[in-house]
Design a protein around this motif. Structure first.
Motif, mmCIF file in Angstrom:
data_model
loop_
_atom_site.group_PDB
_atom_site.id
_atom_site.type_symbol
_atom_site.label_atom_id
_atom_site.label_comp_id
_atom_site.label_asym_id
_atom_site.label_seq_id
_atom_site.Cartn_x
_atom_site.Cartn_y
_atom_site.Cartn_z
ATOM 1 N N GLY A 325 64.513 37.639 91.454
ATOM 2 C CA GLY A 325 64.749 36.400 90.714
ATOM 3 C C GLY A 325 66.080 35.763 91.013
ATOM 4 N N ASP A 326 67.020 36.537 91.598
ATOM 5 C CA ASP A 326 68.343 35.999 91.942
ATOM 6 C C ASP A 326 68.444 35.586 93.401
ATOM 7 O OD1 ASP A 326 69.617 36.362 89.393
ATOM 8 O OD2 ASP A 326 69.565 38.520 89.773
ATOM 9 N N MET A 327 67.342 35.640 94.132
ATOM 10 C CA MET A 327 67.381 35.263 95.553
ATOM 11 C C MET A 327 67.527 33.751 95.692
ATOM 12 S SD MET A 327 64.537 35.944 98.534
ATOM 13 C CE MET A 327 65.077 37.623 98.905
ATOM 14 N N PRO A 328 68.409 33.256 96.568
ATOM 15 C CA PRO A 328 68.580 31.809 96.776
ATOM 16 C C PRO A 328 67.286 31.168 97.269
ATOM 17 C CG PRO A 328 70.413 33.041 97.729
ATOM 18 C CD PRO A 328 69.391 34.052 97.344
ATOM 19 N N LEU A 329 67.080 29.894 96.928
ATOM 20 C CA LEU A 329 65.852 29.188 97.278
ATOM 21 C C LEU A 329 65.571 29.155 98.780
ATOM 22 C CD1 LEU A 329 65.813 26.214 94.744
ATOM 23 C CD2 LEU A 329 63.982 27.887 95.086
ATOM 24 N N PRO A 330 66.557 28.894 99.658
ATOM 25 C CA PRO A 330 66.258 28.859 101.100
ATOM 26 C C PRO A 330 65.679 30.195 101.607
ATOM 27 C CG PRO A 330 68.380 27.847 100.673
ATOM 28 C CD PRO A 330 67.965 28.489 99.397
ATOM 29 N N LEU A 331 66.167 31.292 101.081
ATOM 30 C CA LEU A 331 65.648 32.590 101.520
ATOM 31 C C LEU A 331 64.256 32.855 100.946
ATOM 32 C CD1 LEU A 331 68.728 34.988 101.455
ATOM 33 C CD2 LEU A 331 67.832 33.575 103.289
ATOM 34 N N ALA A 333 61.899 30.792 100.853
ATOM 35 C CA ALA A 333 60.949 30.208 101.806
ATOM 36 C C ALA A 333 60.661 31.188 102.936
ATOM 37 C CB ALA A 333 61.498 28.895 102.359
ATOM 38 N N LYS A 334 61.682 31.914 103.382
ATOM 39 C CA LYS A 334 61.489 32.885 104.463
ATOM 40 C C LYS A 334 60.638 34.070 103.999
ATOM 41 C CE LYS A 334 65.125 32.184 107.812
ATOM 42 N NZ LYS A 334 65.982 32.898 108.767
ATOM 43 N N ARG A 337 57.065 32.979 104.019
ATOM 44 C CA ARG A 337 56.485 33.014 105.363
ATOM 45 C C ARG A 337 56.153 34.453 105.761
ATOM 46 N NH1 ARG A 337 60.486 31.123 109.515
ATOM 47 N NH2 ARG A 337 59.914 29.023 108.855
ATOM 48 N N LEU A 338 57.034 35.375 105.407
ATOM 49 C CA LEU A 338 56.781 36.780 105.716
ATOM 50 C C LEU A 338 55.503 37.267 105.046
ATOM 51 C CD1 LEU A 338 57.617 39.552 106.831
ATOM 52 C CD2 LEU A 338 59.085 39.838 104.832
ATOM 53 N N LEU A 339 55.292 36.858 103.781
ATOM 54 C CA LEU A 339 54.101 37.264 103.049
ATOM 55 C C LEU A 339 52.843 36.624 103.613
ATOM 56 C CD1 LEU A 339 55.456 37.134 99.394
ATOM 57 C CD2 LEU A 339 54.493 39.148 100.506
ATOM 58 N N GLU A 340 52.945 35.340 104.015
ATOM 59 C CA GLU A 340 51.755 34.607 104.439
ATOM 60 C C GLU A 340 51.406 34.836 105.903
ATOM 61 O OE1 GLU A 340 52.661 30.578 103.408
ATOM 62 O OE2 GLU A 340 51.792 30.777 101.387
ATOM 63 N N GLU A 378 57.367 28.331 92.967
ATOM 64 C CA GLU A 378 56.124 28.685 92.287
ATOM 65 C C GLU A 378 55.140 29.365 93.237
ATOM 66 O OE1 GLU A 378 52.912 26.633 89.190
ATOM 67 O OE2 GLU A 378 54.181 25.374 90.473
ATOM 68 N N ASP A 379 55.071 28.864 94.507
ATOM 69 C CA ASP A 379 54.135 29.462 95.465
ATOM 70 C C ASP A 379 54.522 30.899 95.790
ATOM 71 O OD1 ASP A 379 56.445 28.678 96.726
ATOM 72 O OD2 ASP A 379 55.459 27.482 98.286
ATOM 73 N N LEU A 380 55.830 31.191 95.846
ATOM 74 C CA LEU A 380 56.267 32.561 96.100
ATOM 75 C C LEU A 380 55.926 33.461 94.906
ATOM 76 C CD1 LEU A 380 57.707 34.712 97.735
ATOM 77 C CD2 LEU A 380 59.888 33.910 96.770
ATOM 78 N N TYR A 381 56.076 32.916 93.714
ATOM 79 C CA TYR A 381 55.753 33.698 92.512
ATOM 80 C C TYR A 381 54.293 34.135 92.531
ATOM 81 C CZ TYR A 381 54.566 34.660 87.640
ATOM 82 O OH TYR A 381 54.096 35.248 86.497
#
Length: 538
Positions: A325-331, A333-334, A337-340, A378-381
């Motif tokens: 939950g404390d990870m910066p927003l730009p990371l 996104a990465k 991508r790793l999950l998808e 939200e998509d990462l969540y």
């Protein structure tokens, strides 16, 4: 009556049915139908013994003339008064003796008691005359029931009488087929039940095996707890381990989310591959990106050589992202991508690299609230929360506190090279009653502090614990005995019993019936103990 060729054809057809039909009632219906066709009987029944062997009850009944009279009314007791066989009943006589009963007219025969049959005739308006009963014996000579034939027609014109002696063996053959059908059906049902029991046993063994795997882990990775809430969370972790889906560990600080994540890894197919952990709140954004995804030479000041990231180190294994939950927003996104796509790009690189990594994330934050605030994607969540596992705080599983205390003290004793530590009853009482805002981590710190404060073989007492434990509940802490060792075994046992009871009540939300089930005692016994120990709902 039919000729021998017709008898053979009926038996062949019946044997074929026996080999292809699995439904017991259909099989017995075929037996009765074939026997009736050959003997021109108006009706027929199969009566079977129940599992206790004390009653005969009708399983199949047929009657072309009076369908209402087809079924047997009630059940027939095998034993009379004094536990003697009820041989006055023709069905019981045939079942017990193995002899065929063959009567021309039941109303003219006084050797058996036909009161039940006559009463049924009165109710249905049917008139039973000839009556044939053949025993159903299996290959081991055990009685399974009887085959009845009613109103056997001796001529095409409808003359009714006793079955010709020559046909008794034929009827006995049909009875043998019925016995085989019943025995096979029972064997099939018993086998099916054994398979169900075996499946349940295998499932129990699989759960126990998973639990033992967790318990057999290195001490710093062991999962300790037996409370229902804890076991439910552990069962979810075990189920998650069987796949490679992303897992999101939820729970307050100090509940052991990292230990659960390690358990999921050890129980899964990737157990022999690396388990790599990173706290997302421990590093600033640039350093965290480099640590997770690696960098190329010259990507930033001080990047003197290419460096692999933790995702590369975890390739084939598991990457645990604590405090996601404390990870910066730009990371974020990465990570998405790793999950998808299963791909990453190092810092300062233009090429994507494929990696095979399972992601387990953990947080003590309210991620939906952070999504509303715009600080979490939200998509990462939704990608992370495919399989959420909520670990209960220690205050919701107080019965695990003594287990955890014992675990931590044994581990500390090994580190210190001593046999072990012991607690006074009031120290244990105080530890069990504390609410632990810091959860398991707080309890562990208390155990380590107490171990450092004791001298020699001294027992851990209140003075070795933080002062706020005694101050928080001065009315429930047992006073120090007048002399050292003055506490009797009986009083210590009672005190521990009171602690366990109160802990179970807390787990059950102070519902006495539920707490009694958890304690495996009656509610009445629980109420008596509550009065004895003066335990009251807060």
């Amino acid at each position: 009556m039919h000729d021998p060729l017709s008898v053979a054809e009926e038996l062949i057809e019946l044997t074929t049915t026996l080999a292809t039909e699995r439904r017991l009632e259909a099989l017995l219906g075929a037996v009765v139908n074939s026997a009736r066709r050959l003997t021109r009987a108006e009706g027929g029944r199969v009566l079977v013994l129940d599992r206790t062997g004390r009653h005969l009850h009708g399983l199949v009944g047929q009657n072309d003339v009076a369908p209402d009279a087809a079924a047997l009314s009630g059940e027939i007791p095998v034993y009379a008064e004094g536990n003697a066989f009820n041989l006055r009943d023709a069905n019981v006589f045939a079942a017990v003796t193995g002899k065929i009963v063959n009567l021309a007219d039941v109303y003219d025969y006084s050797g058996f008691d036909f009161v039940r049959l006559r009463e049924q005739d009165e109710r249905t308006g049917y008139r039973t005359r000839s009556f044939v009963v053949a025993p159903l014996w299996n290959v081991e000579g055990v009685t399974l029931g009887v085959l009845q034939l009613i109103n056997v027609q001796l001529t095409p014109g409808g003359e009714i009488g006793a079955l010709p002696k020559a046909f008794e063996r034929v009827v006995g053959s049909f009875a043998a087929h019925a016995a085989v059908a019943i025995a096979n059906a029972r064997l099939f049902e018993e086998n099916r039940e054994l398979i169900r029991q075996l499946d349940r046993r295998n499932a129990d063994l699989a759960r126990e095996n998973s639990r033992l795997k967790v318990m057999a882990a290195p001490q710093e990775e062991q999962v300790v707890g037996e409370s229902p809430a804890f076991r439910a969370a552990l069962d979810l972790a075990r189920r998650a381990a069987s796949s490679s889906v992303a897992v999101l560990m939820l729970g307050e600080t100090g509940t052991g989310k990292d230990v659960f994540a390690n358990a999921v890894h050890r129980l899964g197919k990737r157990r022999d591959r690396p388990f790599v952990a990173q706290n997302c709140a421990a590093l600033p954004e640039t350093l965290l990106e480099s640590e997770l995804f690696g960098h190329r030479k010259g990507a930033f000041s001080g990047a003197l050589a290419d460096k692999k990231g933790l995702v590369h180190e975890a390739n084939g294994g598991t990457l645990f992202l604590d405090e996601i939950g404390d990870m910066p927003l730009p990371l974020q996104a990465k990570i998405l991508r790793l999950l998808e796509e299963g791909s990453v790009r190092r810092l300062g690189d233009t090429r994507l690299e494929k990696v095979d990594v399972r992601i387990i994330a953990a947080t003590n934050l309210d991620l939906p609230q952070k999504i509303a605030q715009g600080s979490f994607r939200e998509d990462l969540y939704y990608r992370l929360s495919v399989f959420p596992v909520t670990i209960p705080p220690l205050r919701e599983r107080p019965s695990d506190i003594p287990l955890l205390i014992d675990f931590f003290l044994r581990r500390i004793a090994q580190v210190h090279g001593r046999e072990g530590f012991s607690l006074t009853p009031r120290a244990l009482d105080a530890l069990c009653r504390w609410r632990y805002p810091g959860n398991v981590r707080e309890l562990k710190n208390m155990a380590e502090r107490a171990a450092l404060l004791i001298d020699g073989d001294e027992r851990i007492d209140l003075k070795h614990l933080p002062a706020h434990l005694a101050k928080a509940a001065p009315d429930i802490i047992v006073q120090t005995p007048a002399a050292e060792g003055g506490t009797s075994l009986r009083s210590a046992v009672r005190q521990y019993e009171a602690i366990v009871i109160e802990n179970r009540l807390r787990e059950a939300g102070w519902n006495q019936s539920r707490a009694a089930r958890l304690l495996q005692i009656s509610r009445r016994s629980l109420v008596e103990k509550l009065q004895r120990y003066a335990i009251r709902t807060p």
